[in-house]
Scaffold this motif. Structure first.
Motif, PDB file in Angstrom:
ATOM      1  N   THR A  17      36.420  -3.838 -89.632  1.00  0.00           N
ATOM      2  CA  THR A  17      36.101  -4.773 -88.544  1.00  0.00           C
ATOM      3  C   THR A  17      37.379  -5.405 -88.005  1.00  0.00           C
ATOM      4  OG1 THR A  17      34.048  -5.264 -89.730  1.00  0.00           O
ATOM      5  CG2 THR A  17      34.590  -6.694 -87.876  1.00  0.00           C
ATOM      6  N   TYR A  19      40.650  -4.413 -88.117  1.00  0.00           N
ATOM      7  CA  TYR A  19      41.566  -3.564 -87.351  1.00  0.00           C
ATOM      8  C   TYR A  19      40.916  -3.022 -86.074  1.00  0.00           C
ATOM      9  CZ  TYR A  19      45.045  -4.456 -90.802  1.00  0.00           C
ATOM     10  OH  TYR A  19      45.939  -5.121 -91.596  1.00  0.00           O
ATOM     11  N   GLY A  20      39.569  -2.948 -86.067  1.00  0.00           N
ATOM     12  CA  GLY A  20      38.875  -2.639 -84.811  1.00  0.00           C
ATOM     13  C   GLY A  20      39.169  -3.720 -83.776  1.00  0.00           C
ATOM     14  N   ARG A  21      39.166  -4.977 -84.226  1.00  0.00           N
ATOM     15  CA  ARG A  21      39.440  -6.093 -83.302  1.00  0.00           C
ATOM     16  C   ARG A  21      40.920  -6.189 -82.956  1.00  0.00           C
ATOM     17  NH1 ARG A  21      35.287 -10.951 -85.117  1.00  0.00           N
ATOM     18  NH2 ARG A  21      33.456  -9.610 -85.319  1.00  0.00           N
ATOM     19  N   LEU A  23      42.874  -3.750 -82.486  1.00  0.00           N
ATOM     20  CA  LEU A  23      43.110  -2.775 -81.405  1.00  0.00           C
ATOM     21  C   LEU A  23      42.672  -3.299 -80.046  1.00  0.00           C
ATOM     22  CD1 LEU A  23      42.359   0.801 -82.759  1.00  0.00           C
ATOM     23  CD2 LEU A  23      44.363   0.042 -81.464  1.00  0.00           C
ATOM     24  N   GLN A  24      41.648  -4.164 -80.034  1.00  0.00           N
ATOM     25  CA  GLN A  24      41.153  -4.728 -78.766  1.00  0.00           C
ATOM     26  C   GLN A  24      41.995  -5.931 -78.310  1.00  0.00           C
ATOM     27  OE1 GLN A  24      38.179  -3.489 -77.384  1.00  0.00           O
ATOM     28  NE2 GLN A  24      38.336  -1.978 -79.032  1.00  0.00           N
ATOM     29  N   HIS A  25      42.821  -6.464 -79.212  1.00  0.00           N
ATOM     30  CA  HIS A  25      43.559  -7.698 -78.914  1.00  0.00           C
ATOM     31  C   HIS A  25      44.703  -7.395 -77.945  1.00  0.00           C
ATOM     32  CE1 HIS A  25      46.187 -11.180 -79.598  1.00  0.00           C
ATOM     33  NE2 HIS A  25      45.139 -11.811 -80.102  1.00  0.00           N
ATOM     34  N   PRO A  26      44.845  -8.189 -76.875  1.00  0.00           N
ATOM     35  CA  PRO A  26      45.838  -7.859 -75.847  1.00  0.00           C
ATOM     36  C   PRO A  26      47.279  -7.835 -76.347  1.00  0.00           C
ATOM     37  CG  PRO A  26      44.868 -10.049 -75.456  1.00  0.00           C
ATOM     38  CD  PRO A  26      44.055  -9.376 -76.526  1.00  0.00           C
ATOM     39  N   GLY A  29      47.170  -5.523 -80.354  1.00  0.00           N
ATOM     40  CA  GLY A  29      46.755  -4.123 -80.224  1.00  0.00           C
ATOM     41  C   GLY A  29      47.910  -3.174 -79.928  1.00  0.00           C
ATOM     42  N   ASP A  33      49.316  -0.225 -82.345  1.00  0.00           N
ATOM     43  CA  ASP A  33      49.027   1.148 -81.941  1.00  0.00           C
ATOM     44  C   ASP A  33      50.295   1.945 -81.655  1.00  0.00           C
ATOM     45  OD1 ASP A  33      46.912   3.004 -81.728  1.00  0.00           O
ATOM     46  OD2 ASP A  33      47.168   3.025 -79.554  1.00  0.00           O
ATOM     47  N   THR A  90      37.264 -13.023 -87.741  1.00  0.00           N
ATOM     48  CA  THR A  90      36.567 -11.870 -88.329  1.00  0.00           C
ATOM     49  C   THR A  90      35.831 -12.297 -89.594  1.00  0.00           C
ATOM     50  OG1 THR A  90      38.335 -10.458 -87.474  1.00  0.00           O
ATOM     51  CG2 THR A  90      36.883  -9.489 -89.136  1.00  0.00           C
TER      52      THR A  90
END
Ligand code: HEM
Length: 133
Positions: A17, A19-21, A23-26, A29, A33, A90
């Motif tokens: 959960t 690291y999924g978030r 990646l979405q963080h401006p 992320g 990545d 999270t």
């Protein structure tokens, strides 16, 4: 750990959960990545064994966290509070108990402080009260 709801299944869920978030963080992320593109599955496994080692003193993780962060491009100290805020949000959503959240936050804050010192410590920016005139 079991008594406060921390087990292997929870660690897996937390890591997935979080690291999924990330990646979405401006801001977080792109920094993650750029370094982990194509290697995300390995990173996730590493982070699960890292947290298991800390939580269960299992020795599952044998890596070197300071070295791992040394060459991360665009790593700046200001990212650490953002990482911690996202980790906290999270945990609010997935932690099984308040004690579990408190344990993960206290541990992450300690490690973040230690990484910040190892990566960015600069005597010139240290507490002015301690400096000679
Ligand atoms: C702004 C904050 C952070 C950033 C941008 C960041 C970024 C990264 C990146 C890009 C990697 C992959 C390195 C690689 O495999 O090439 C990594 C690995 C790792 N990070 Fe972080 N990190 C941050 C904070 C933290 C914190 C607070 C912790 C601990 C609670 C942590 C624990 C780890 C660990 C254990 C690894 C695996 C190291 C290894 O390869 O053995 N990181 N981090």
């Amino acid at each position: 750990m079991k008594a406060i709801g921390i087990d292997q299944a929870f660690i897996s869920k937390l890591v997935e959960t979080f690291y999924g978030r990330v990646l979405q963080h401006p801001e977080l992320g792109p920094v993650f990545d750029a370094r982990l593109s194509g290697r995300w599955p390995e990173h996730m496994e590493k982070m699960k064994s890292f947290w298991s080692s800390v939580a269960f003193r299992s020795g599952a993780y044998g890596g070197k966290p300071v070295q791992a962060h040394l060459g991360v491009a665009n790593m700046v100290p200001e990212l650490f509070p953002k990482w911690l805020a996202l980790f906290s949000e999270t945990l609010d959503d997935v932690a099984p108990t308040q004690e579990a959240k408190d344990w993960f936050m206290a541990t992450a804050e300690r490690i973040a402080k230690s990484l910040t010192l190892s990566l960015f410590y600069n005597p010139a920016l240290d507490d002015p009260a301690k400096k000679p005139d």
